[in-house]
Design a protein around this motif. Structure first.
Motif, PDB file in Angstrom:
ATOM      1  N   UNK A  34       0.845  -1.204   0.000  1.00 55.02           N
ATOM      2  CA  UNK A  34       0.000   0.000   0.000  1.00 55.02           C
ATOM      3  C   UNK A  34       0.878   1.252   0.000  1.00 55.02           C
ATOM      4  N   UNK A  35       1.920   1.233   0.821  1.00 53.25           N
ATOM      5  CA  UNK A  35       2.786   2.414   0.902  1.00 53.25           C
ATOM      6  C   UNK A  35       3.527   2.625  -0.414  1.00 53.25           C
ATOM      7  N   UNK A  82      -6.249   1.785   3.213  1.00 52.48           N
ATOM      8  CA  UNK A  82      -5.706   2.560   2.090  1.00 52.48           C
ATOM      9  C   UNK A  82      -6.525   3.817   1.817  1.00 52.48           C
ATOM     10  N   UNK A  85       2.425   1.760  -3.402  1.00 55.43           N
ATOM     11  CA  UNK A  85       1.457   2.337  -4.367  1.00 55.43           C
ATOM     12  C   UNK A  85       1.274   3.827  -4.100  1.00 55.43           C
ATOM     13  N   UNK A  86       1.177   4.149  -2.833  1.00 56.38           N
ATOM     14  CA  UNK A  86       0.965   5.551  -2.458  1.00 56.38           C
ATOM     15  C   UNK A  86       2.167   6.403  -2.867  1.00 56.38           C
ATOM     16  N   UNK A 120       2.261   6.523  -6.775  1.00 54.25           N
ATOM     17  CA  UNK A 120       1.083   7.259  -7.218  1.00 54.25           C
ATOM     18  C   UNK A 120       0.944   7.250  -8.744  1.00 54.25           C
ATOM     19  N   UNK A 132      -4.910   7.510   2.055  1.00 55.13           N
ATOM     20  CA  UNK A 132      -4.898   8.454   0.928  1.00 55.13           C
ATOM     21  C   UNK A 132      -5.590   9.760   1.306  1.00 55.13           C
TER      22      UNK A 132
END
Lengths: 400, 359
Positions: A79-80, B161, A82-83, A86, B165
């Motif tokens: 997740x990190x 998530x 992907x973040x 971006x 975000x």
């Protein structure tokens, strides 16, 4: 001097730029210092699972201490990651427009430090015994290789002030913009592979007082007898992984355009691991992987090495070609490759297929120029990137 | 214990104790009046019959629980009380008569048990241990063991998530985790936010995590009024109760945890923040200072200007932030890591359990 070289993985058969660099560095330093490599028991960098035995061993004349990985890549890291990216592809990042990269930098500057560190630690490897060893062992100097992993990030925090050096192998890639890297790197003396990397350090972390200089690297320069100027070279050579991320698609496109406008166009020979769909066709000869002797022979006999990858952190193939007295043609967007061309006078940097055609026309028609460039390339590698030159710089940096 | 569920401080503590004792081969049963039935606990009436045969009782003493105290007092085997902090009634005066009453009764029950020399105590902090001794407990019968907690679970869980975000787009300068209750220092926190805006020319973005009780409506109204009068507007976000994954996202998207709590027995969020690398600034309260340790930034007798300035320093000075986090993480490793708590707990409890043949 008692010196530790810290790297995330180490050993025969473990491929990777940083890992290879650490092996060369440790091998040279061990000639005049008491050197230990501190690393983990992992062989691969996705799970970092423990595969090699923990403990001390002697490998190619260097003492190696391996510490177990207690935390590999964490599930939460996906997740990190992907973040952080971006939507950017890490390998294509350097080619994005400057304003897009600046927006990325602004976005990451706003990340709280805990989030940045969760990204760094989440990718693994987590080897607390390595850091405990660093805290309790009085090394005179500790050299960390590559900036990205917790072995360096947390390792730096375990080393007394003034004793740490880092070979960051920084690239213009999304994670490098995390500001906590700059703060941590500022605690050490930084050793870049190229001037371009030293400049990049300062651009990435403008608020930090960084102590950076070029230390370079050392390659085995082939004996001078192996290098000669071919009388009538009839092919261009690409060497390296045959991959979209290495600029090969662009190279094939430019080459097609070249064939349309240059009489008797030279063939294009591609060697290296094939990592994209590509077939021999219309003057393109895809040889795939060849052994080192064949690679050097092809480099020696080529009209020029053409390498359009914009992402090189060192560009070893260009240095190898130069050592064989072969001129290099590189993409003008690759700062590292352009640096080699500028400093050596042995290469040209190109913006499009027309410039490629003009460069080839010039090299074909002017044997004297080709000869002069080849000589300058050989001297550049001997002076700046040979094992002997690297050792001399290391002896100056860390006197016996 | 009155209620057993995963995720709340008492439940985490009880489940941690259970796991530690089971790992050592003890036959341990959980009993509660209510809570998450999937945890497999017995009822209070089952506890009564279980304890009749001389089994040791480990009683989680906190707020008023008449039935539990009766069962515990009548247990025939070894009796150990885990002291959970009871918020003094004074914090609820004028807010909720129910809570004033429950607090007074809970404290009275604690006092009565403290006077019973056959009961051994496990306090969460030296502060609580001191209170128990002052109430009559023998110092030799009071051990200090930090509560079991969920910080490792938080560290391992994937952050939510969507929340990550949303919050990383506007990270919080300040986070506070704790129920919205009169003793937790929320009103001071808002005043410090206003002071910060005056001193440094920008508003802190503050996220508050925690449940609230409608019976505290008068106090919640005061909080709303403070926010209005201090012109803090949308810089204050109330996130309410979060899942573990959301809480992880909240910690990771915050620059610091600011704790102005006026009464704590231990304060688990301080430990969670340390584990996740979030620096803590706190105003002095005995248990908070004790939990954070000597290398933390705990401000004693500090006015709002001083606290706001400290907040600013930590936000602006990365080296200071790193030093604070390093101190918090070192303290975590030596005192609050699960293995460290388990060691301390077993060292305190197993000799007591072995002292009787009721094992």
């Amino acid at each position: 001097m008692k010196i530790a070289v810290v790297v995330q993985r180490y050993g025969a058969g473990i491929l990777g730029g940083a890992e290879t660099y650490a092996a060369v560095l440790a091998g040279i330093l061990s000639r005049f210092h008491d050197v230990e490599v501190l690393t983990t028991t992992a062989r691969e960098y996705v799970t970092w699972r423990n595969e090699l035995p923990a403990g001390t061993s002697e490998e190619s004349g260097v003492r190696v201490r391996r510490f177990p990985v207690v935390g590999g890549r964490e599930p939460a890291w996906g997740i990190l990651n992907r973040l952080l990216h971006d939507g950017f592809d890490s390998s294509g990042f350097a080619l994005l427009p400057a304003d897009v990269r600046a927006a990325h930098a602004r976005r990451l500057r706003a990340w709280p430090d805990a989030l940045q560190e969760a990204f760094i630690r989440g990718q693994g490897p987590h080897a607390p015994a390595l850091h405990a060893h660093l805290r309790t062992t009085p090394y005179d100097r500790v050299i960390f290789v590559t900036y990205l992993y917790p072995t360096t990030y947390d390792g730096l925090a375990a080393v007394p002030s003034g004793r740490a050096l880092v070979v960051p192998t920084l690239h213009d890639e999304p994670p490098a913009y995390l500001p906590v890297f700059g703060r941590r790197l500022a605690t050490a003396r930084l050793l870049g592979l190229t001037d371009t990397e030293v400049t990049l350090m300062r651009e990435l972390y403008p608020g930090e007082q960084l102590s950076g200089e070029r230390i370079g690297y050392g390659i085995e320069v082939p004996p001078d007898t192996a290098a000669r100027i071919p009388s009538d070279p009839e092919f261009l050579l690409y060497a390296g992984r045959i991959d979209v991320h290495k600029g090969v698609v662009q190279l094939l496109r430019w080459y097609r355009a070249l064939r349309a406008c240059v009489p008797r166009p030279p063939r294009l020979v591609l060697i290296g691991q094939v990592a994209m769909p590509v077939a021999s066709q219309d003057g393109v000869d895809v040889r795939g992987f060849v052994d080192d002797a064949e690679k050097l022979r092809l480099m020696r006999d080529a009209l020029a090495l053409v390498h359009l990858s914009p992402y090189e952190s060192l560009g070893i193939v260009a240095l190898e070609a130069m050592s064989m007295r072969t001129p290099v043609l590189v993409h003008a967007d690759s700062a590292v490759m352009v640096e080699h061309c500028r400093r050596s006078g042995a290469g040209l940097w190109l913006r499009d297929a027309c410039e490629l055609a003009a460069a080839i026309g010039r090299l074909r028609s002017d044997a004297e120029l080709r000869h002069a460039m080849g000589e300058r390339g050989r001297r550049y590698v001997e002076r700046e990137y040979s094992l002997a030159a690297f050792e001399a710089r290391l002896r100056e940096l860390l006197p016996p | 214990m009155p209620s057993l569920q995963r995720g709340d401080a008492t439940g985490n503590d009880a489940l941690g104790m259970h796991a530690a004792l089971v790992s050592r081969g003890w036959d341990v049963r959980l009993f509660a009046e209510g809570g998450d039935r999937t945890l497999g606990f017995g009822t209070s009436s089952e506890a009564r019959s279980f304890l009749r045969d001389g089994a040791a009782a480990l009683f989680h003493q906190g707020t008023q629980w008449d039935n539990g105290v009766r069962i515990f007092e009548r247990a025939s085997g070894v009796r150990i009380a885990r002291d959970h902090n009871v918020t003094p009634a004074s914090f609820f005066a004028g807010v909720s008569d129910d809570f004033v009453g429950a607090s007074n009764v809970g404290l009275a029950q604690r006092e009565r048990l403290a006077r019973d020399p056959s009961i051994a105590w496990i306090a969460a902090s030296a502060m609580n241990a001191g209170e128990l001794v002052a109430l009559g407990a023998s110092a030799a019968r009071v051990a200090v063991v930090p509560p079991f907690h969920q910080a490792e679970e938080l560290a391992a869980v994937e952050p939510d998530e969507a929340a990550l975000r949303r919050w990383v787009a506007l990270p919080a300068d300040v986070l506070f985790v704790g129920r919205l209750a009169p003793n937790k220092g929320h009103r001071r926190l808002l005043r410090i936010a206003a002071t910060y805006a005056e001193l440094f020319g920008r508003r802190l973005r503050i996220r508050l995590v925690g449940s609230h009780d409608r019976r505290w409506a008068p106090w919640l109204a005061l909080l709303a009024r403070d926010r209005e009068q201090l012109r803090l507007g949308d810089s204050i976000e109330y996130l309410g109760t979060l899942s573990t994954a959301e809480l992880k996202a909240a910690y990771l998207t915050s620059r610091m945890l600011l704790c102005c709590s006026e009464h704590e027995g231990f304060c688990v969020p301080l430990v969670e923040a340390g584990r996740l690398g979030v620096p803590v600034v706190a105003t002095w309260q005995q248990a908070v200072a004790e939990t954070l340790g000597p290398d933390a930034l705990v401000l004693r007798d500090a006015d709002d200007d001083v606290v706001a300035t400290a907040v600013h320093r930590v936000l602006e000075d990365g080296t200071l932030r790193d030093a604070l986090v390093a101190a918090q993480q070192a303290r975590y490793a030596t005192r609050y890591a699960p293995a460290a708590i388990e060691r301390a707990f077993l060292a305190a409890v197993e000799p007591l359990l072995r002292a009787e043949p009721s094992r």
